[in-house]
Design a protein around this motif. Structure first.
Motif, PDB file in Angstrom:
ATOM      1  N   ASN A  17       0.813  -1.214   0.000  1.00  0.00           N
ATOM      2  CA  ASN A  17       0.000   0.000   0.000  1.00  0.00           C
ATOM      3  C   ASN A  17       0.848   1.266   0.000  1.00  0.00           C
ATOM      4  O   ASN A  17       0.410   2.307   0.488  1.00  0.00           O
ATOM      5  CB  ASN A  17      -0.940  -0.004   1.205  1.00  0.00           C
ATOM      6  N   GLU A  18       2.045   1.168  -0.534  1.00  0.00           N
ATOM      7  CA  GLU A  18       2.960   2.294  -0.553  1.00  0.00           C
ATOM      8  C   GLU A  18       3.449   2.560  -1.976  1.00  0.00           C
ATOM      9  O   GLU A  18       3.608   1.632  -2.779  1.00  0.00           O
ATOM     10  CB  GLU A  18       4.175   2.033   0.346  1.00  0.00           C
ATOM     11  N   LYS A  19       3.660   3.837  -2.299  1.00  0.00           N
ATOM     12  CA  LYS A  19       4.272   4.242  -3.564  1.00  0.00           C
ATOM     13  C   LYS A  19       5.478   5.110  -3.267  1.00  0.00           C
ATOM     14  O   LYS A  19       5.447   5.936  -2.344  1.00  0.00           O
ATOM     15  CB  LYS A  19       3.282   5.044  -4.422  1.00  0.00           C
ATOM     16  N   TYR A  20       6.525   4.936  -4.061  1.00  0.00           N
ATOM     17  CA  TYR A  20       7.736   5.725  -3.885  1.00  0.00           C
ATOM     18  C   TYR A  20       8.202   6.221  -5.258  1.00  0.00           C
ATOM     19  O   TYR A  20       8.139   5.488  -6.243  1.00  0.00           O
ATOM     20  CB  TYR A  20       8.847   4.883  -3.242  1.00  0.00           C
ATOM     21  N   SER A  21       8.662   7.444  -5.298  1.00  0.00           N
ATOM     22  CA  SER A  21       9.168   7.987  -6.567  1.00  0.00           C
ATOM     23  C   SER A  21      10.314   8.952  -6.314  1.00  0.00           C
ATOM     24  O   SER A  21      10.376   9.610  -5.265  1.00  0.00           O
ATOM     25  CB  SER A  21       8.055   8.692  -7.345  1.00  0.00           C
ATOM     26  N   SER A  22      11.216   9.010  -7.283  1.00  0.00           N
ATOM     27  CA  SER A  22      12.332   9.962  -7.254  1.00  0.00           C
ATOM     28  C   SER A  22      12.498  10.543  -8.648  1.00  0.00           C
ATOM     29  O   SER A  22      12.469   9.806  -9.643  1.00  0.00           O
ATOM     30  CB  SER A  22      13.638   9.281  -6.829  1.00  0.00           C
ATOM     31  N   SER A  23      12.643  11.845  -8.705  1.00  0.00           N
ATOM     32  CA  SER A  23      12.931  12.522  -9.975  1.00  0.00           C
ATOM     33  C   SER A  23      14.273  13.205  -9.853  1.00  0.00           C
ATOM     34  O   SER A  23      14.452  14.101  -9.020  1.00  0.00           O
ATOM     35  CB  SER A  23      11.845  13.555 -10.295  1.00  0.00           C
ATOM     36  N   PHE A  24      15.236  12.769 -10.665  1.00  0.00           N
ATOM     37  CA  PHE A  24      16.569  13.367 -10.674  1.00  0.00           C
ATOM     38  C   PHE A  24      16.634  14.316 -11.869  1.00  0.00           C
ATOM     39  O   PHE A  24      16.552  13.895 -13.020  1.00  0.00           O
ATOM     40  CB  PHE A  24      17.631  12.275 -10.772  1.00  0.00           C
ATOM     41  N   LEU A  25      16.769  15.595 -11.574  1.00  0.00           N
ATOM     42  CA  LEU A  25      16.659  16.639 -12.600  1.00  0.00           C
ATOM     43  C   LEU A  25      17.988  17.362 -12.785  1.00  0.00           C
ATOM     44  O   LEU A  25      18.632  17.759 -11.809  1.00  0.00           O
ATOM     45  CB  LEU A  25      15.585  17.644 -12.194  1.00  0.00           C
ATOM     46  N   CYS A  26      18.359  17.529 -14.041  1.00  0.00           N
ATOM     47  CA  CYS A  26      19.534  18.344 -14.391  1.00  0.00           C
ATOM     48  C   CYS A  26      19.031  19.457 -15.312  1.00  0.00           C
ATOM     49  O   CYS A  26      18.512  19.196 -16.395  1.00  0.00           O
ATOM     50  CB  CYS A  26      20.580  17.500 -15.103  1.00  0.00           C
ATOM     51  N   CYS A  27      19.170  20.708 -14.879  1.00  0.00           N
ATOM     52  CA  CYS A  27      18.658  21.818 -15.674  1.00  0.00           C
ATOM     53  C   CYS A  27      19.522  23.049 -15.461  1.00  0.00           C
ATOM     54  O   CYS A  27      20.438  23.054 -14.627  1.00  0.00           O
ATOM     55  CB  CYS A  27      17.204  22.130 -15.310  1.00  0.00           C
ATOM     56  N   LYS A  28      19.218  24.096 -16.183  1.00  0.00           N
ATOM     57  CA  LYS A  28      20.012  25.319 -16.100  1.00  0.00           C
ATOM     58  C   LYS A  28      19.637  26.120 -14.854  1.00  0.00           C
ATOM     59  O   LYS A  28      18.491  26.076 -14.400  1.00  0.00           O
ATOM     60  CB  LYS A  28      19.815  26.146 -17.360  1.00  0.00           C
ATOM     61  N   PRO A  29      20.583  26.837 -14.278  1.00  0.00           N
ATOM     62  CA  PRO A  29      20.312  27.598 -13.044  1.00  0.00           C
ATOM     63  C   PRO A  29      19.154  28.577 -13.178  1.00  0.00           C
ATOM     64  O   PRO A  29      18.488  28.886 -12.192  1.00  0.00           O
ATOM     65  CB  PRO A  29      21.632  28.337 -12.788  1.00  0.00           C
ATOM     66  N   SER A  30      18.893  29.076 -14.392  1.00  0.00           N
ATOM     67  CA  SER A  30      17.828  30.066 -14.576  1.00  0.00           C
ATOM     68  C   SER A  30      16.452  29.505 -14.261  1.00  0.00           C
ATOM     69  O   SER A  30      15.495  30.256 -14.097  1.00  0.00           O
ATOM     70  CB  SER A  30      17.840  30.593 -16.014  1.00  0.00           C
ATOM     71  N   MET A  31      16.334  28.186 -14.159  1.00  0.00           N
ATOM     72  CA  MET A  31      15.054  27.578 -13.834  1.00  0.00           C
ATOM     73  C   MET A  31      14.704  27.737 -12.360  1.00  0.00           C
ATOM     74  O   MET A  31      13.557  27.552 -11.969  1.00  0.00           O
ATOM     75  CB  MET A  31      15.077  26.091 -14.198  1.00  0.00           C
ATOM     76  N   PHE A  32      15.702  28.060 -11.532  1.00  0.00           N
ATOM     77  CA  PHE A  32      15.480  28.162 -10.097  1.00  0.00           C
ATOM     78  C   PHE A  32      15.402  29.620  -9.649  1.00  0.00           C
ATOM     79  O   PHE A  32      15.996  30.507 -10.271  1.00  0.00           O
ATOM     80  CB  PHE A  32      16.611  27.472  -9.334  1.00  0.00           C
ATOM     81  N   PRO A  33      14.693  29.867  -8.544  1.00  0.00           N
ATOM     82  CA  PRO A  33      14.698  31.217  -7.972  1.00  0.00           C
ATOM     83  C   PRO A  33      16.113  31.605  -7.551  1.00  0.00           C
ATOM     84  O   PRO A  33      16.840  30.806  -6.966  1.00  0.00           O
ATOM     85  CB  PRO A  33      13.777  31.087  -6.748  1.00  0.00           C
ATOM     86  N   GLY A  34      16.500  32.832  -7.867  1.00  0.00           N
ATOM     87  CA  GLY A  34      17.843  33.288  -7.526  1.00  0.00           C
ATOM     88  C   GLY A  34      18.102  33.328  -6.036  1.00  0.00           C
ATOM     89  O   GLY A  34      19.258  33.338  -5.595  1.00  0.00           O
TER      90      GLY A  34
END
Length: 613
Positions: A558-575
């Motif tokens: 009855n459990e679900k697990y997930s992981s998302s490993f993301l590689c992206c440009k710094p401009s995608m994140f708040p400064g």
């Protein structure tokens, strides 16, 4: 959006800690980029920004929908941008509620412990209908910058995200699979793997586009033989610089003329076709009457000298010889080809008239030339306009009464509709053998509308909505071909597959384009089509990706697990959480150019079934 469902105790906690809680139509981009299908409705908590200056969120969101590969690390990091998504159409109107909420400078992160308190209160006191996301300062050892709690479809999910939690340059997916398994102590099941790599095919900011390529094999690089590709584009119909801008301008002119007719019917409902106002201007054309008369005279002389018109078969053969769909479109909209129908040329000239008096004068001038017997223009059998009917009658019987007893602007509108209809059918005939796919409306001809149950204005509106849908379909198909360098010709299967999806999206009965006035007020659109991965191989081979994401999911009992490993440009994140020395990872692999800075982050989720709690 309203915050009425937020419990008072949580609002008090937010207020006491100088925080802001927002109700957003979807998560900010730096959250949504971790997901295939972002939530449609979320609460978002962050610290109050330093400056309170508001800005127009609508313009900001649409203009920044695609990120330029050359974008530097900005202060705001485009954090509240609406991302491309397979489940949502990107429309400016969907984010109008943010105007009074979003701040110009930045969104500030809150302390991790305060975020956890907010999460606990939300779990205990809220109705749990809307997911909660909290933006944290990444000050702990794991650099946690997101926390989330959601209750959906019988599952309770807790999520958290870390900055710089892995290294793309290691190029080993097996290590990420192991990391995911150890984090959740998984041993009973094998992870379901999905890799997504996103590219921008060009630097266009007016009609930004993305290629999203996905595969399910443990590979850093794209396995082109098995990968699936989606092409996503935000575009504006009739934008400045569009190849079909002349067609769009004529469509707008036709709607303007029809509005004049409708207004006149309201003013004089008993006699809407009267010509009492022959000198009133219905068009603000810059073309002088003298120029119009010269052009018309030249046309009549050319027709008198029997200038040959191309037959339909001859014209189609000529198009196939050019081997370029774009070339066919350019020739059609610029009138570089000889007209198929004489009334097409009449429209091209008389659409610049300004008064009813001018329009009636020039139409009568045409009738007089035909009555003399020296002018025998080519009129296609399918031409059902009333002007074409009068011309045929005059050629058959010079004594035929050609007096114009209705508003001559009605005749002109009919000619414009016929001209654009011919243009679209001619353009698409290079790709489609049967016009059934083009959903051509089954409407009575203009010369027969009086014997039907439908009015003249309804017939016009029916054609105009179809022309608007055709214009939109053609616009996005041309942009797709140019951006992906498809060079369609003949019945190329790859191009036909794309065209069929576009026609299904914008031309079929389920099209959101319900009328031409609606389209004129909603010119920005989003389109997503599946494309053959082999067709874009050369487009992405030497390009830098915008994002690379590995998603691993497991379900045990009855459990679900997930992981998302993301590689992206710094401009995608708040400064506000990107330090000066962060984001200097340089990649060097077959799908990525060197000297590119990226940030590697991860989002992990654990879900429990309600029934098991």
């Amino acid at each position: 959006m309203e915050l009425s469902n937020i419990p008072d105790v949580l609002q008090d906690l937010v207020k006491d800690n100088q925080l802001i809680i927002q109700h957003l139509p979807q998560p900010p981009a730096f959250i949504a980029m971790f997901m295939d299908i972002p939530d449609k409705d979320v609460y978002f908590i962050h610290k109050k920004p330093i400056k309170e200056e508001t800005f127009n969120a609508v313009d900001s969101v649409f203009e920044n929908t695609c990120h330029s590969p050359n974008t530097s690390v900005s202060y705001i990091g485009q954090p509240l941008e609406c991302p491309f998504s397979p489940s949502h159409n990107i429309t400016v109107a969907s984010v109008g509620d943010l105007t009074e909420i979003l701040k110009k400078e930045m969104i500030e992160p809150t302390n991790l412990s305060i975020a956890r308190k907010c999460g606990c209160v939300f779990t205990l006191k809220s109705d749990r209908k809307v997911p909660l996301w909290m933006f944290c300062d990444a000050a702990d050892k794991e650099k946690t910058f997101l926390l989330s709690i959601s209750y959906k479809d019988g599952w309770c999910s807790r999520s958290w995200a870390h900055l710089n939690s892995w290294n793309f340059s290691d190029g080993d997916i097996d290590e990420l699979i192991t990391k995911h398994s150890k984090l959740f102590n998984l041993s009973k099941s094998k992870s379901v793997l999905r890799v997504t790599s996103t590219y921008s095919p060009d630097e266009d900011t007016v009609n930004p586009a993305l290629l999203k390529i996905t595969w399910t094999t443990p590979s850093i690089d794209i396995p082109f033989s098995v990968a699936k590709t989606n092409f996503l584009i935000n575009f504006k119909v009739g934008f400045n610089g569009s190849i079909i801008k002349p067609i769009w301008d004529q469509l707008q002119l036709l709607q303007k003329f029809l509005d004049v007719i409708l207004m006149k019917q309201e003013v004089d409902p008993e006699n809407p076709g009267s010509n009492k106002s022959l000198f009133i201007e219905f068009n603000d054309s810059d073309v002088s009457p003298h120029t119009i008369e010269e052009s018309l005279t030249a046309l009549l002389k050319a027709a008198n000298h029997a200038v040959p018109y191309l037959s339909k078969n001859r014209l189609e053969a000529e198009k196939k010889e050019k081997n370029s769909f774009i070339r066919v479109v350019e020739d059609t909209v610029s009138n570089q080809k000889q007209a198929i129908d004489f009334t097409d040329e009449i429209w091209n000239i008389l659409k610049d008239c300004s008064t009813y008096r001018e329009l009636q004068k020039y139409m009568e001038m045409i009738f007089h030339q035909i009555r003399k017997g020296t002018l025998k223009p080519v009129i296609q059998r399918s031409n059902g306009t009333r002007l074409a009917h009068k011309i045929r009658c005059l050629m058959a019987d010079s004594a035929y009464d050609f007096e114009i007893t209705v508003n001559p602007l009605e005749y002109l509108i009919e000619l414009g509709i016929e001209k654009l209809k011919n243009d679209f059918l001619s353009i698409f005939s290079t790709l489609i053998t049967h016009h059934g796919k083009l959903c051509v409306p089954s409407l009575p001809s203009f010369k027969d509308f009086k014997s039907s149950d439908i009015s003249w204005t309804e017939v016009c509106s029916g054609w105009l909505v179809w022309l608007g849908r055709m214009c939109t379909s053609l616009e996005v198909f041309i942009l797709t071909e140019l951006k992906l360098n498809l060079k369609s010709q003949g019945m190329d299967p790859k191009c036909m597959a794309i065209l069929n999806q576009i026609l299904e999206r914008f031309l079929a009965s389920k099209s959101e384009i319900c009328s031409l006035p609606w389209l004129l007020n909603n010119m920005n659109h989003h389109c997503e089509v599946v494309v053959d991965t082999s067709a874009v191989k050369d487009v992405v081979r030497h390009k830098q990706f915008q994002e690379w994401r590995l998603t691993l999911t497991n379900e045990e009992d009855n459990e679900k697990y997930s992981s998302s490993f993301l590689c992206c440009k710094p401009s995608m994140f708040p400064g506000s959480i990107i330090e000066p020395d962060i984001g200097n990872l340089t990649l060097d692999c077959t799908t990525v150019m060197t000297q590119t800075s990226y940030i590697c982050s991860s989002l992990h989720s654990a879900s429990s079934c309600f029934n098991a709690l």
